[in-house]
Design a protein around this motif. Structure first.
Motif, short mmCIF file in Angstrom:
data_model
loop_
_atom_site.label_atom_id
_atom_site.label_comp_id
_atom_site.label_asym_id
_atom_site.label_seq_id
_atom_site.Cartn_x
_atom_site.Cartn_y
_atom_site.Cartn_z
N ALA A 30 -4.31 11.84 0.00
CA ALA A 30 -3.29 12.01 -1.04
C ALA A 30 -3.50 11.01 -2.17
N ALA A 31 -3.88 9.78 -1.83
CA ALA A 31 -4.17 8.79 -2.86
C ALA A 31 -5.34 9.24 -3.72
N ALA A 32 -6.35 9.85 -3.10
CA ALA A 32 -7.51 10.32 -3.86
C ALA A 32 -7.12 11.45 -4.80
N ARG A 33 -6.19 12.31 -4.38
CA ARG A 33 -5.73 13.37 -5.29
C ARG A 33 -4.96 12.77 -6.47
N ALA A 34 -4.13 11.76 -6.20
CA ALA A 34 -3.43 11.09 -7.30
C ALA A 34 -4.43 10.41 -8.23
N LEU A 35 -5.47 9.82 -7.65
CA LEU A 35 -6.50 9.17 -8.46
C LEU A 35 -7.17 10.18 -9.38
N ALA A 36 -7.43 11.38 -8.88
CA ALA A 36 -8.06 12.40 -9.71
C ALA A 36 -7.20 12.72 -10.93
N ASP A 37 -5.89 12.79 -10.74
CA ASP A 37 -4.99 13.11 -11.85
C ASP A 37 -4.78 11.91 -12.78
N LEU A 38 -4.78 10.71 -12.24
CA LEU A 38 -4.58 9.53 -13.07
C LEU A 38 -5.86 9.07 -13.73
N ALA A 71 0.83 -1.20 0.00
CA ALA A 71 0.00 0.00 0.00
C ALA A 71 0.87 1.25 0.00
N TRP A 72 1.88 1.28 0.86
CA TRP A 72 2.76 2.44 0.92
C TRP A 72 3.54 2.61 -0.39
N GLY A 73 3.98 1.50 -0.96
CA GLY A 73 4.70 1.58 -2.22
C GLY A 73 3.83 2.10 -3.34
N ALA A 74 2.57 1.66 -3.38
CA ALA A 74 1.66 2.13 -4.41
C ALA A 74 1.36 3.62 -4.26
N LEU A 75 1.20 4.08 -3.02
CA LEU A 75 0.97 5.51 -2.79
C LEU A 75 2.13 6.33 -3.33
N LEU A 76 3.36 5.90 -3.04
CA LEU A 76 4.53 6.63 -3.51
C LEU A 76 4.69 6.51 -5.02
N ALA A 77 4.35 5.36 -5.58
CA ALA A 77 4.45 5.19 -7.03
C ALA A 77 3.56 6.19 -7.75
N GLY A 78 2.36 6.43 -7.22
CA GLY A 78 1.48 7.42 -7.82
C GLY A 78 2.09 8.81 -7.81
N GLN A 79 2.72 9.18 -6.70
CA GLN A 79 3.34 10.50 -6.60
C GLN A 79 4.56 10.60 -7.52
N VAL A 80 5.33 9.52 -7.64
CA VAL A 80 6.49 9.51 -8.53
C VAL A 80 6.05 9.73 -9.98
N GLU A 86 -1.97 1.95 -15.20
CA GLU A 86 -3.28 1.44 -14.83
C GLU A 86 -3.21 0.69 -13.50
N ARG A 87 -2.13 -0.06 -13.28
CA ARG A 87 -1.96 -0.76 -12.00
C ARG A 87 -1.87 0.24 -10.86
N VAL A 88 -1.08 1.29 -11.03
CA VAL A 88 -0.94 2.31 -9.99
C VAL A 88 -2.27 3.02 -9.78
N ARG A 89 -3.01 3.29 -10.86
CA ARG A 89 -4.30 3.96 -10.74
C ARG A 89 -5.28 3.10 -9.93
N ARG A 90 -5.33 1.81 -10.24
CA ARG A 90 -6.22 0.93 -9.48
C ARG A 90 -5.85 0.90 -8.00
N TRP A 91 -4.56 0.97 -7.75
CA TRP A 91 -4.12 0.99 -6.35
C TRP A 91 -4.62 2.24 -5.64
N GLN A 92 -4.58 3.39 -6.31
CA GLN A 92 -5.04 4.62 -5.65
C GLN A 92 -6.50 4.49 -5.25
#
Length: 364
Positions: free
Chosen positions: A123-131, A73-82, A101-107
């Motif tokens: 923060a994950a929800a904000r990344a989801l909005a952008d992805l 979970a933590w890795g996926a959160l950071l992957a979205g930000q990266v 798509e994998r990172v987006r599903r994780w968010q």
């Protein structure tokens, strides 16, 4: 000095066992290594753009799971930000699109992940909005969710708390069933109103025109420097697609409900004689706290569904004197409060545990 230390750590980690060592550290201790990982991603991308994808893949290499290893979970959160900070998402190869798509599903999975505190889920929800947040009930007016509030008595007000809520008294006039939106109206949903020239259609703005605050498609709100034809802009994250719309007046909210009534009638999403409108204070409060009895299970329908609802099985409200939509005190995962450390609006659907007895969210 910490920022300088993080930069030096990022420099070292881009040259030593990249990206595996950095990914192992960040997945194990997100808060300690987040900035170093983002700096390393930016530094590596300047030298070779494909390295960003290597890091994202090392951080998020498994499919989304709700109850799996918290490191995933933590890795996926950071992957979205990266990806959002360092990858060129306008030009993505087919192979890398699978990673996006994998990172987006994780968010999307992280919105309710038990391992993440409120601020990180936001923060994950904000990344989801952008992805790309593809939840229809949050993005599409025609798929909005509504929750049934059965007719019946409820206790309104309070004898112990806010002075303006006194006295507690029974309300008996809500004898009819009605439906309230499961989530606040989002920016994406209000944007559809704007695109459909909602600000220009005089039939939506009778009260505003009479009050002299609307003319010719322009809203002239009090205390604002100039007229506008869309909500007052507060910038990110407030204007992100999956966040609740803000910067609107009562007149704009009223105009939106009239537009939505026409839209849903045209699409067959409203039964004959129904309308979308703003709730009264009593309707809102009953939806938030529950009546003298509540459904055994909340009844939720999408706007596009036309169905005759059978009377729900009712049970006594376990706490009719509640002053919050849930029973108990304010705590994590229940509402966007100062304790959540989000310090801004948050995406719709982030606090399902704080839903009212009827399944309505974000009523605190």
């Amino acid at each position: 000095h910490r920022t300088f230390q993080e930069y030096l750590a990022a420099c070292y980690l881009t040259d030593h066992d990249f990206p595996d060592l950095l990914a192992r550290l960040a997945r194990k201790d997100f808060n300690r290594w987040r900035e170093a990982a983002l700096l390393a991603a930016a530094k590596a991308a300047r030298g070779s753009k494909p390295t960003v994808w290597l890091l994202a893949d090392a951080l998020c290499h498994r499919e989304a799971e709700r109850d799996g290893d918290p490191a995933d979970a933590w890795g996926a959160l950071l992957a979205g930000q990266v990806l959002l900070e360092s990858a060129d998402l306008d030009r993505v190869s087919d192979a890398n699109r699978v990673k996006v798509e994998r990172v987006r599903r994780w968010q999307l999975n992280l919105l309710a992940h038990p391992a993440l505190p409120d601020a990180e889920r936001a923060a994950a929800a904000r990344a989801l909005a952008d992805l790309g947040d593809d939840r229809p009930q949050v993005i599409d007016n025609d798929a909005m969710h509504f929750c049934l509030v059965p007719g019946g008595e409820f206790w309104m007000g309070s004898d112990e708390h806010d002075e303006y809520e006194k006295p507690m008294h029974p309300v008996r006039h809500l004898t009819y069933d009605y439906w309230l939106g499961r989530y606040p109206v989002t920016n994406a949903q209000f944007e559809a109103f704007i695109r459909d020239r909602g600000y220009e259609r005089a039939e939506f703005w009778r009260e505003a025109a009479e009050a002299g605050v609307w003319a010719g498609g322009q809203m002239a709100a009090r205390f604002e420097p100039s007229p506008r034809s869309r909500p007052y802009a507060f910038g990110r994250p407030y204007d992100m697609a999956n966040h609740p719309v803000i910067g609107v007046t009562w007149y704009e909210a009223l105009a939106f409900t009239r537009w939505l009534t026409g839209r849903l009638r045209a699409s067959g999403g409203l039964p004959p004689g129904w309308e979308i409108r703003l709730p009264s204070e009593a309707e809102w409060e009953k939806g938030a706290r529950g009546g003298l009895s509540v459904p055994a299970d909340p009844v939720i329908r999408a706007a596009g569904e036309i169905a005759v609802m059978a009377a729900p099985e009712m049970i006594p409200n376990p706490d009719p004197d509640r002053v919050l939509p849930w029973t108990g005190i304010v705590g994590p995962r229940l509402a966007n409060t100062s304790e959540s450390a989000i310090n801004a609006t948050s995406a719709a659907g982030l606090f399902p545990l704080g839903a009212s007895p009827y399944g309505i969210e974000e009523m605190a």
